[in-house]
Design a protein around this motif. Structure first.
Motif, PDB file in Angstrom:
ATOM      1  N   PHE A 250     -35.207 -49.050 -14.806  1.00  0.00           N
ATOM      2  CA  PHE A 250     -36.035 -49.748 -15.785  1.00  0.00           C
ATOM      3  C   PHE A 250     -37.256 -48.899 -16.150  1.00  0.00           C
ATOM      4  O   PHE A 250     -37.746 -48.114 -15.338  1.00  0.00           O
ATOM      5  N   ASP A 251     -37.713 -49.069 -17.390  1.00  0.00           N
ATOM      6  CA  ASP A 251     -39.049 -48.648 -17.802  1.00  0.00           C
ATOM      7  C   ASP A 251     -39.261 -47.143 -17.853  1.00  0.00           C
ATOM      8  O   ASP A 251     -40.395 -46.674 -17.793  1.00  0.00           O
ATOM      9  N   GLY A 252     -38.171 -46.369 -17.972  1.00  0.00           N
ATOM     10  CA  GLY A 252     -38.350 -44.919 -18.094  1.00  0.00           C
ATOM     11  C   GLY A 252     -39.032 -44.515 -19.385  1.00  0.00           C
ATOM     12  O   GLY A 252     -39.714 -43.495 -19.459  1.00  0.00           O
ATOM     13  N   GLY A 253     -38.813 -45.302 -20.442  1.00  0.00           N
ATOM     14  CA  GLY A 253     -39.534 -45.077 -21.691  1.00  0.00           C
ATOM     15  C   GLY A 253     -39.047 -43.891 -22.487  1.00  0.00           C
ATOM     16  O   GLY A 253     -37.995 -43.296 -22.235  1.00  0.00           O
ATOM     17  N   ILE A 254     -39.856 -43.518 -23.467  1.00  0.00           N
ATOM     18  CA  ILE A 254     -39.487 -42.506 -24.449  1.00  0.00           C
ATOM     19  C   ILE A 254     -39.302 -41.122 -23.838  1.00  0.00           C
ATOM     20  O   ILE A 254     -38.531 -40.307 -24.338  1.00  0.00           O
ATOM     21  N   VAL A 255     -39.985 -40.853 -22.715  1.00  0.00           N
ATOM     22  CA  VAL A 255     -39.943 -39.500 -22.153  1.00  0.00           C
ATOM     23  C   VAL A 255     -38.605 -39.166 -21.525  1.00  0.00           C
ATOM     24  O   VAL A 255     -38.357 -38.008 -21.178  1.00  0.00           O
ATOM     25  N   THR A 256     -37.739 -40.157 -21.346  1.00  0.00           N
ATOM     26  CA  THR A 256     -36.415 -39.889 -20.785  1.00  0.00           C
ATOM     27  C   THR A 256     -35.366 -39.655 -21.871  1.00  0.00           C
ATOM     28  O   THR A 256     -34.217 -39.356 -21.543  1.00  0.00           O
ATOM     29  N   ARG A 257     -35.757 -39.799 -23.145  1.00  0.00           N
ATOM     30  CA  ARG A 257     -34.794 -39.587 -24.219  1.00  0.00           C
ATOM     31  C   ARG A 257     -34.495 -38.104 -24.357  1.00  0.00           C
ATOM     32  O   ARG A 257     -35.370 -37.258 -24.171  1.00  0.00           O
ATOM     33  N   LEU A 258     -33.273 -37.787 -24.716  1.00  0.00           N
ATOM     34  CA  LEU A 258     -32.859 -36.398 -24.916  1.00  0.00           C
ATOM     35  C   LEU A 258     -32.574 -36.160 -26.394  1.00  0.00           C
ATOM     36  O   LEU A 258     -31.731 -36.834 -26.975  1.00  0.00           O
ATOM     37  N   ASP A 259     -33.275 -35.203 -26.976  1.00  0.00           N
ATOM     38  CA  ASP A 259     -33.147 -34.907 -28.402  1.00  0.00           C
ATOM     39  C   ASP A 259     -32.324 -33.642 -28.666  1.00  0.00           C
ATOM     40  O   ASP A 259     -32.338 -33.108 -29.775  1.00  0.00           O
ATOM     41  N   CYS A 260     -31.601 -33.167 -27.665  1.00  0.00           N
ATOM     42  CA  CYS A 260     -30.946 -31.862 -27.776  1.00  0.00           C
ATOM     43  C   CYS A 260     -29.519 -31.933 -28.301  1.00  0.00           C
ATOM     44  O   CYS A 260     -28.898 -30.886 -28.537  1.00  0.00           O
ATOM     45  N   GLU A 277     -21.331 -33.634 -32.674  1.00  0.00           N
ATOM     46  CA  GLU A 277     -22.741 -33.582 -32.285  1.00  0.00           C
ATOM     47  C   GLU A 277     -23.666 -33.276 -33.459  1.00  0.00           C
ATOM     48  O   GLU A 277     -24.880 -33.488 -33.369  1.00  0.00           O
ATOM     49  N   GLY A 278     -23.115 -32.760 -34.552  1.00  0.00           N
ATOM     50  CA  GLY A 278     -23.942 -32.348 -35.678  1.00  0.00           C
ATOM     51  C   GLY A 278     -23.821 -33.232 -36.898  1.00  0.00           C
ATOM     52  O   GLY A 278     -23.995 -32.777 -38.026  1.00  0.00           O
ATOM     53  N   GLU A 279     -23.554 -34.510 -36.696  1.00  0.00           N
ATOM     54  CA  GLU A 279     -23.263 -35.409 -37.815  1.00  0.00           C
ATOM     55  C   GLU A 279     -24.443 -35.575 -38.766  1.00  0.00           C
ATOM     56  O   GLU A 279     -24.281 -35.674 -39.972  1.00  0.00           O
ATOM     57  N   ASP A 280     -25.660 -35.677 -38.243  1.00  0.00           N
ATOM     58  CA  ASP A 280     -26.822 -35.874 -39.111  1.00  0.00           C
ATOM     59  C   ASP A 280     -28.064 -35.513 -38.322  1.00  0.00           C
ATOM     60  O   ASP A 280     -28.016 -35.284 -37.114  1.00  0.00           O
ATOM     61  N   VAL A 281     -29.209 -35.474 -39.028  1.00  0.00           N
ATOM     62  CA  VAL A 281     -30.465 -35.166 -38.351  1.00  0.00           C
ATOM     63  C   VAL A 281     -30.742 -36.245 -37.314  1.00  0.00           C
ATOM     64  O   VAL A 281     -30.385 -37.416 -37.477  1.00  0.00           O
ATOM     65  N   TRP A 282     -31.414 -35.870 -36.257  1.00  0.00           N
ATOM     66  CA  TRP A 282     -31.540 -36.712 -35.071  1.00  0.00           C
ATOM     67  C   TRP A 282     -32.204 -38.062 -35.330  1.00  0.00           C
ATOM     68  O   TRP A 282     -31.752 -39.080 -34.811  1.00  0.00           O
ATOM     69  N   PRO A 283     -33.274 -38.172 -36.107  1.00  0.00           N
ATOM     70  CA  PRO A 283     -33.887 -39.494 -36.281  1.00  0.00           C
ATOM     71  C   PRO A 283     -32.960 -40.529 -36.905  1.00  0.00           C
ATOM     72  O   PRO A 283     -33.191 -41.724 -36.760  1.00  0.00           O
ATOM     73  N   LYS A 284     -31.923 -40.075 -37.613  1.00  0.00           N
ATOM     74  CA  LYS A 284     -30.999 -41.022 -38.236  1.00  0.00           C
ATOM     75  C   LYS A 284     -29.788 -41.332 -37.366  1.00  0.00           C
ATOM     76  O   LYS A 284     -29.188 -42.400 -37.501  1.00  0.00           O
ATOM     77  N   ARG A 285     -29.419 -40.411 -36.484  1.00  0.00           N
ATOM     78  CA  ARG A 285     -28.162 -40.612 -35.770  1.00  0.00           C
ATOM     79  C   ARG A 285     -28.300 -40.643 -34.251  1.00  0.00           C
ATOM     80  O   ARG A 285     -27.318 -40.831 -33.547  1.00  0.00           O
ATOM     81  N   TYR A 286     -29.518 -40.466 -33.723  1.00  0.00           N
ATOM     82  CA  TYR A 286     -29.630 -40.405 -32.265  1.00  0.00           C
ATOM     83  C   TYR A 286     -29.179 -41.687 -31.588  1.00  0.00           C
ATOM     84  O   TYR A 286     -28.669 -41.676 -30.464  1.00  0.00           O
ATOM     85  N   ALA A 287     -29.347 -42.837 -32.281  1.00  0.00           N
ATOM     86  CA  ALA A 287     -29.071 -44.117 -31.632  1.00  0.00           C
ATOM     87  C   ALA A 287     -27.583 -44.418 -31.504  1.00  0.00           C
ATOM     88  O   ALA A 287     -27.225 -45.407 -30.868  1.00  0.00           O
ATOM     89  N   ILE A 288     -26.703 -43.596 -32.080  1.00  0.00           N
ATOM     90  CA  ILE A 288     -25.274 -43.840 -31.877  1.00  0.00           C
ATOM     91  C   ILE A 288     -24.804 -43.358 -30.510  1.00  0.00           C
ATOM     92  O   ILE A 288     -23.763 -43.804 -30.013  1.00  0.00           O
ATOM     93  N   TRP A 289     -25.573 -42.455 -29.895  1.00  0.00           N
ATOM     94  CA  TRP A 289     -25.053 -41.781 -28.712  1.00  0.00           C
ATOM     95  C   TRP A 289     -25.040 -42.662 -27.476  1.00  0.00           C
ATOM     96  O   TRP A 289     -24.260 -42.443 -26.542  1.00  0.00           O
ATOM     97  N   GLY A 290     -25.888 -43.665 -27.430  1.00  0.00           N
ATOM     98  CA  GLY A 290     -25.819 -44.584 -26.307  1.00  0.00           C
ATOM     99  C   GLY A 290     -24.482 -45.288 -26.233  1.00  0.00           C
ATOM    100  O   GLY A 290     -23.870 -45.410 -25.164  1.00  0.00           O
ATOM    101  N   ARG A 291     -24.002 -45.748 -27.392  1.00  0.00           N
ATOM    102  CA  ARG A 291     -22.708 -46.442 -27.419  1.00  0.00           C
ATOM    103  C   ARG A 291     -21.558 -45.460 -27.179  1.00  0.00           C
ATOM    104  O   ARG A 291     -20.546 -45.812 -26.552  1.00  0.00           O
ATOM    105  N   LEU A 292     -21.680 -44.248 -27.681  1.00  0.00           N
ATOM    106  CA  LEU A 292     -20.631 -43.254 -27.463  1.00  0.00           C
ATOM    107  C   LEU A 292     -20.488 -42.928 -25.974  1.00  0.00           C
ATOM    108  O   LEU A 292     -19.370 -42.851 -25.445  1.00  0.00           O
ATOM    109  N   VAL A 293     -21.614 -42.742 -25.300  1.00  0.00           N
ATOM    110  CA  VAL A 293     -21.574 -42.461 -23.865  1.00  0.00           C
ATOM    111  C   VAL A 293     -21.048 -43.670 -23.103  1.00  0.00           C
ATOM    112  O   VAL A 293     -20.296 -43.535 -22.129  1.00  0.00           O
ATOM    113  N   ALA A 294     -21.409 -44.878 -23.559  1.00  0.00           N
ATOM    114  CA  ALA A 294     -20.948 -46.093 -22.898  1.00  0.00           C
ATOM    115  C   ALA A 294     -19.421 -46.198 -22.898  1.00  0.00           C
ATOM    116  O   ALA A 294     -18.838 -46.841 -22.022  1.00  0.00           O
ATOM    117  N   ALA A 295     -18.776 -45.583 -23.881  1.00  0.00           N
ATOM    118  CA  ALA A 295     -17.322 -45.658 -23.998  1.00  0.00           C
ATOM    119  C   ALA A 295     -16.595 -44.602 -23.171  1.00  0.00           C
ATOM    120  O   ALA A 295     -15.363 -44.598 -23.106  1.00  0.00           O
TER     121      ALA A 295
END
Length: 463
Positions: A250-260, A277-295
């Motif tokens: 819990f509570d790791g916050g923004i500093v645990t996000r990976l932008d690479c 991995e190169g679908e779009d610039v990170w601010p638009k597509r970074y949030a898809i990766w949580g669900r991708l990893v979950a699968a």
């Protein structure tokens, strides 16, 4: 408590504070019931960094312009069209007037941000981060006479027909009941209740990490839904990103996000790539990766980069795993060395001309002949030392929530609940059907927090 409140605001983050400040400025007597202790006040807003804002010309720290239509197009792209356009436009249009309002109420912004995040036009970054914003709002609320109770956990709102008639909470070891004229619910999603997550997602959710506050457990949300207040959203949809696998539960916050990710290949535990991995610039597509990893098997992924990419992204708080060869890196990360070597070799062979590589724009530097392709920023991973990060699904907030209208008002059936409003993550599913756009959660919270505060105060003042 013996005092009579015009408005009770449940929650203590950005949306709650915007509602409380707006209501207090309209003359209402307001109490904030924040479940967290004072050092942890602010919910997920403590971990935020920025606010996505429409503007027709330069505005504060934002350069050029970011029009309503462009903003909406960005939102529709990341949500796959699963958004309530009317409510989305309310949030987008109102964001322009919110930025100066935020400044007037103590929020300070950094100078225009350029570089790896590509956000100088679209997102205004808070000076001091989310804690700076939260602390500024609490100072403003105190000056306006808002009462704040910490470790005040709301247990029940009693609904009778089209009204909330009382509210029960615990504070300092005692049970309390108050009868506010109006209630604003801004207490977030249910993501910190991992049993609820597991009921929605299945057992895999037990492996998820919770990026934000452990106090957003959905108690008030469940209480209202059980009483027939209209719900919106899918319990399996959420703002989930890929974060460093070494982050706390819990509570790791923004500093645990990976932008690479855009400058890497991402593999599963079997050392196989599974998405572009190169679908779009990170601010638009970074949030898809949580669900991708979950699968993926065991809900884990692994980022592989080389030395030439190390300086192109904002690093995690944890240092990367480092090795002089791909095989040695695989050993350190618990991956099959031969299979990782084969995956890297196949990727490298598929890379072509990299002369147009541009880290902050869609550059069309793509692979050929492999599946999945990498459609931008595809450079061979050849320059030692090699680096790796483990990835896990980090849930920020869930989208199952209270359905609201353009006045932020909740309803039962087709009837509004006369004195109940919602703002922030607890109603964000009214707008977000899936996906996420960087900074948009703060936009929703600020816009609908102000609307809820205004409407609740008008109701209370007329009562």
């Amino acid at each position: 408590m013996s005092e009579t409140w015009d408005i009770a605001v449940i929650g203590g983050g950005n949306a709650a504070l915007c509602a409380a400040i707006t209501a207090a400025e309209a003359g209402a007597r307001v109490v904030i019931l924040e479940a967290a202790p004072k050092p942890y006040r602010g919910g997920n807003s403590r971990h935020t960094r920025n606010f996505r804002c429409m503007h027709d010309g330069p505005l504060g720290p934002l350069v050029e312009s970011y029009t309503e239509d462009e903003y909406l197009a960005d939102l529709l792209k990341v949500t796959g069209g699963k958004t309530h356009e009317g409510l989305a436009r309310v949030a987008i249009r109102s964001s322009e007037e919110c930025l100066p309002w935020m400044q007037d109420h103590g929020v300070r912004f950094q100078p225009s941000l350029s570089g790896t995040l590509s956000l100088a036009r679209t997102n205004a970054f808070f000076l001091g981060g989310g804690k700076g914003l939260v602390n500024a709002y609490y100072r403003t609320a105190r000056k306006l006479g808002v009462t704040v109770l910490y470790e005040a956990a709301v247990a029940h709102l009693e609904r009778a027909e089209d009204r909330i008639v009382w509210l029960d909470y615990t504070h300092e070891g005692k049970n309390h009941r108050i009868h506010p004229k109006a209630v604003v619910v801004a207490s977030g999603g249910f993501q910190a209740d991992t049993d609820w997550l597991a009921r929605a997602w299945g057992p895999a959710a037990k492996n998820f990490l919770i990026r934000g506050t452990p106090y957003n457990r959905g108690v008030v949300l469940a209480d209202l839904l059980d009483q027939g207040v209209e719900q919106v959203g899918d319990p399996t949809q959420c703002h989930a990103v890929a974060i460093d696998g070494r982050a706390p539960k819990f509570d790791g916050g923004i500093v645990t996000r990976l932008d690479c990710v855009p400058f890497s290949i991402v593999v599963n535990k079997e050392a196989e790539r599974f998405y572009d991995e190169g679908e779009d610039v990170w601010p638009k597509r970074y949030a898809i990766w949580g669900r991708l990893v979950a699968a993926q098997p065991d809900q884990v992924g692994f980022v592989i980069i080389d030395a030439k990419s190390l300086s192109l992204f904002m690093p995690s708080v944890f240092p990367p795993i480092e090795a002089e060869s791909i095989e040695a890196l695989a050993d350190k990360m618990g991956l099959p060395p031969d299979r990782l070597r084969a995956t890297v070799d196949a990727f490298n062979a598929a890379c072509g001309d990299t002369s147009k590589f541009h880290p902050t724009e869609l550059d069309g530097v793509t692979t050929t002949g492999i599946d999945p392709p990498k459609t931008n920023w595809a450079r061979p991973i050849t320059e030692p030392p090699f680096y790796g990060y483990s990835l896990r699904t980090g849930v920020t907030f869930t989208y199952l929530g209270l359905k609201v209208d353009e006045r932020a008002q909740c309803s039962v059936g087709n009837r509004p609940v006369a004195n109940l409003w919602a703002a922030g993550e607890t109603m964000a599913g009214s707008i977000l059907g899936q996906g996420y756009l960087a900074g948009f959660g703060m936009t929703i919270g600020t816009v609908f927090g102000r609307i809820a505060g205004k409407e609740a105060a008008a109701h209370a003042n007329a009562s």
